[in-house]
Design a protein around this motif. Sequence first.
Motif, short mmCIF file in Angstrom:
data_model
loop_
_atom_site.label_atom_id
_atom_site.label_comp_id
_atom_site.label_asym_id
_atom_site.label_seq_id
_atom_site.Cartn_x
_atom_site.Cartn_y
_atom_site.Cartn_z
N SER A 774 0.79 -1.17 -0.01
CA SER A 774 -0.18 0.03 -0.02
C SER A 774 0.69 1.16 -0.01
N ASP A 775 1.88 1.39 0.72
CA ASP A 775 2.89 2.62 0.76
C ASP A 775 3.67 2.68 -0.64
N MET A 798 -9.72 0.02 -2.05
CA MET A 798 -10.95 -1.01 -2.19
C MET A 798 -11.24 -1.29 -3.50
N LEU A 799 -10.85 -0.63 -4.57
CA LEU A 799 -11.04 -0.71 -5.76
C LEU A 799 -10.03 -1.75 -6.36
N VAL A 800 -8.67 -1.69 -6.00
CA VAL A 800 -7.68 -2.23 -6.43
C VAL A 800 -7.18 -3.60 -5.74
N ASP A 801 -7.83 -3.36 -4.37
CA ASP A 801 -7.65 -4.63 -3.54
C ASP A 801 -8.69 -4.94 -2.70
N PRO A 802 -9.95 -5.47 -3.42
CA PRO A 802 -11.10 -5.60 -2.79
C PRO A 802 -11.19 -6.80 -1.60
N ASN A 803 -9.91 -7.71 -1.61
CA ASN A 803 -9.93 -9.00 -0.82
C ASN A 803 -9.04 -8.29 0.24
N THR A 804 -8.48 -7.24 0.36
CA THR A 804 -7.57 -6.53 1.37
C THR A 804 -6.56 -7.49 1.96
N VAL A 808 -1.06 -4.61 -4.29
CA VAL A 808 -1.81 -4.28 -5.51
C VAL A 808 -1.07 -5.01 -6.87
N SER A 809 -1.71 -5.90 -7.43
CA SER A 809 -1.20 -6.48 -8.51
C SER A 809 -1.01 -5.76 -9.71
N PHE A 810 -0.32 -6.10 -10.60
CA PHE A 810 -0.10 -5.53 -11.94
C PHE A 810 -1.38 -5.27 -12.66
N GLN A 811 -2.30 -6.31 -12.58
CA GLN A 811 -3.52 -6.24 -13.32
C GLN A 811 -4.43 -5.44 -12.82
N SER A 812 -4.33 -5.38 -11.61
CA SER A 812 -5.31 -4.57 -10.60
C SER A 812 -5.02 -2.87 -10.84
N PHE A 813 -3.74 -2.92 -11.15
CA PHE A 813 -3.27 -1.31 -11.23
C PHE A 813 -3.40 -1.05 -12.91
N ILE A 814 -3.36 -1.91 -13.81
CA ILE A 814 -3.72 -1.47 -14.95
C ILE A 814 -5.30 -1.12 -15.04
N ASP A 815 -6.09 -1.95 -14.42
CA ASP A 815 -7.38 -1.68 -14.38
C ASP A 815 -7.82 -0.62 -13.87
#
Length: 893
Positions: A774-775, A798-804, A808-815
């Motif tokens: 997260s940092d 919450m958008l990029v890491d809904p499972n807490t 943050v994965s690369f795919q979540s970052f791109i999305d």
Amino acid sequence: MNQMELSVPYDNGYEPEDYMLQEDEWDRDLLLDPAWEKQQRKTFTAWCNSHLRKAGTQIENIEDDFRNGLKLMLLLEVISGERLPKPDRGKMRFHKIANVNKALDFITSKGVKLVSIGAEEIVDGNVKMTLGMIWTIILRFAIQDISVEETSAKEGLLLWCQRKTAPYRNVNVQNFHVSWKDGLAFCALIHRHRPELIDFQNLKDDPLGNLNLAFDIAEKHLDIPKMLDAEDILSTPKPDERAIMTYVSCFYHAFAGAEQAETAANRICKILGVNQENEKLMEDYERLASELLEWIRRTIPWLENRAAEKTMIEMQRKLEDFRDYRRMHKPPKVQEKCQLEISFNTLQTKLRISNRPAFMPSEGKMVSDITSAWQGLDQAEKGYEEWLLTEIRRLERLDHLAEKFRQKATNHETWASGKEEILSRKDYESASLMEVRALLRKHEAFESDLSAHQDRVEQIAAIAQELNELDYHDVASVNQRCQSICDLWDQLGTLTQKRREALERTEKLLETVEQLFLEYAKRSAPFNNWMEGAMEDLQDMFIVHTIEEVQTLIAAHEQFKSTLPEADAERQAILGIQQEVLKISHSYGIHGDLTNPYRTITTEEIAIKWDKVKKLVPQRDSALQEELARQHGNERLRRQFAAQANLIGPWIQTRMEEIGRCSMAMEGTLEDQMTQLKQYEHVIVSYKQNIDKLEGDHQLIQESLIFDNKHTNYTMEHIRVGWELLLTTIARTINEIETQILTRDAKGISQEQMNEFRSSFNHFDRKKNRAMDSDDFRACLISMGYDLGEVEFARIMMLVDPNTSGVVSFQSFIDFMTRETADTDTAEQVIGSFRILAADKPYILADELRRELPPDQAEYCISRMPPYSGPGALPGALDYTAFSTALYGESDL
């Protein structure tokens, strides 16, 4: 706007591929077809008058009435709604040329590039040039802006006609000439939009009547002037395409309002189609996940079952079942698991692209749940094969010990048979002194023999104890037999002691002793025991696993053979005692029974046993050499397996590193990366034959019961796990690139933007594990210009890491970045489309949905729309607003 180039003179027809207002090719050597010229004159004149009458004027002769340029400028002002420069009112030729040039300049300003059309030719009344100019105006202001499903101009107009006449089975519109000759296409267009104006079902096969009917109704009710006569169309095999297109374009514009509703219906159909496809993908995921989890649930108890079988055959059958599981049952499930993850990622990407809520599988069916269950399967499988091999070694050891126990027990029981009865005799009570002494000496020889058998009894007891410790399946019978031997041994010891005491008491009464016989007995008994021990050792079973162990047995055997000369000397000495008895008997003339009363073995028996020992020695040599050859074969198998494993293991690691570098590379496009990954995938699939060959060598090793290999650190399990990980990694990486391409194309993201996103991610991925904590993610956003407070950053997380998970994965970052930089459909757009279909009502009826939407999607909406409960609702009214917001996850149905 694309410019159109128009050159003259005018040719005989407009080719179908020129519908996009591209350059018309004119052939100066062709003459205008009289029939087509007549049709175009009439059509173009009627079209011009349909607009000029709005200004209170009209034309009679198209090539004469436009010569002064005044009505031409007026026509352009009417159809464009714009003011042209003030015309010249003079009647001189140069005044006319100036007015025509003003009109041509205005046409050019609208993106039409006029080539070879001059004002002089229009002023001179050149019919071909005049018709070509009017056709250019029609194309630009009546046809160019027609757009149907991402097509435009002629193709869009043709597609509109095909869609509107599709329900009429006797109408087949394929062009703008012969498809309209029977008049049914014109009638179908009118009936589709104004069914009350025409009784289409009762139309006859009367082209002339159908054409006149359509033209009359269009002129009377649709304000479309009659541009052609039916006789003109029927008089030629191929009606003029421009005339038909001009006429049909008037129908299109007359029904423009209906087109708006159709566009709205198309939007709804597209959105509902996407939603239905996503629901099908969700159902497929749930089904496949349930099947895979059920297979894992059934398989884990089987792998966790450590109930050992009692025999070697049963355990080897278990090992074969496990091999079948690894080679036939598990590989398809590995592929299913990989495909399930790919399907889940693809579905989530499609949902994000279409602005739909993320898919949440049923409880216990998340990808993480499947991964956790698979880890449980791997954990259960991990020690199962090792346990099987350990059990096989244990059973092999047990079988060897049990056979050794039976041999030793049988030999001992054979030796002890009848000894209890002999020791219990009281023959010394009626014996002579010589006989008593003989009995005493014989008893001493027996005691010597008994003492020699002490080690055998202890060995039997030790073997039985080891069988107990190793949990031998028939240990009860072993214990019973061992107990019987020990009890008899104790009884023999007690009886031996009692008999010695009795003989010693009797010996005091008897003094004559045959020393020579006694010496024979004393020496022959240990020698006999040695021969029996030698025969037992020479026939003893052995089990070894290495060349060194065989060589140790060979060395021990050679050591035994070195003692044979000394044993032969002892045998000769024992036989010499008997020869001495015969010599004394012959020398001193002793007659009578010369049987040695003390002996336990005769010279004949010694000779037989000695011969047997000599025969067993070469047999033992042969058995040891055969075992040495077998161990050499096993060593070759070890080296063969190690040579392949030491190549395959590093090869797999190298491919893993290449895939990792390719997935994070910044050079080239995503398609280049996909091409590189597909090449890697092809290389990996082609390498499968090396894995299969190694599996074959591994099976030979196991069948040969080889349990270790000092030539390599790789086991077959290491290779299998690495191979499965390599297959999963290449499939997952390809899926990630496909997802990025899908996201880029759907969101309109350029390659430079994608590279910028990837560069930012790589820079802040400090651990280089394709994930940011997260940092790092906060620092990345700040570097890209985001002004983040705690609340806003929490929302983004919450958008990029809904499972807490904290990363943050690369795919979540791109999305996230594509969501921030691209537009998507919204619930408001869908509501607006439904409002058009409902004629601005706050509700919609089922009949309206069935009329405007395809049957399957209309029923889909009807089954899911809640009833409308607002004011003024009719029975059966449906709430399309609630349905649309629920479609985008903004409310619940």
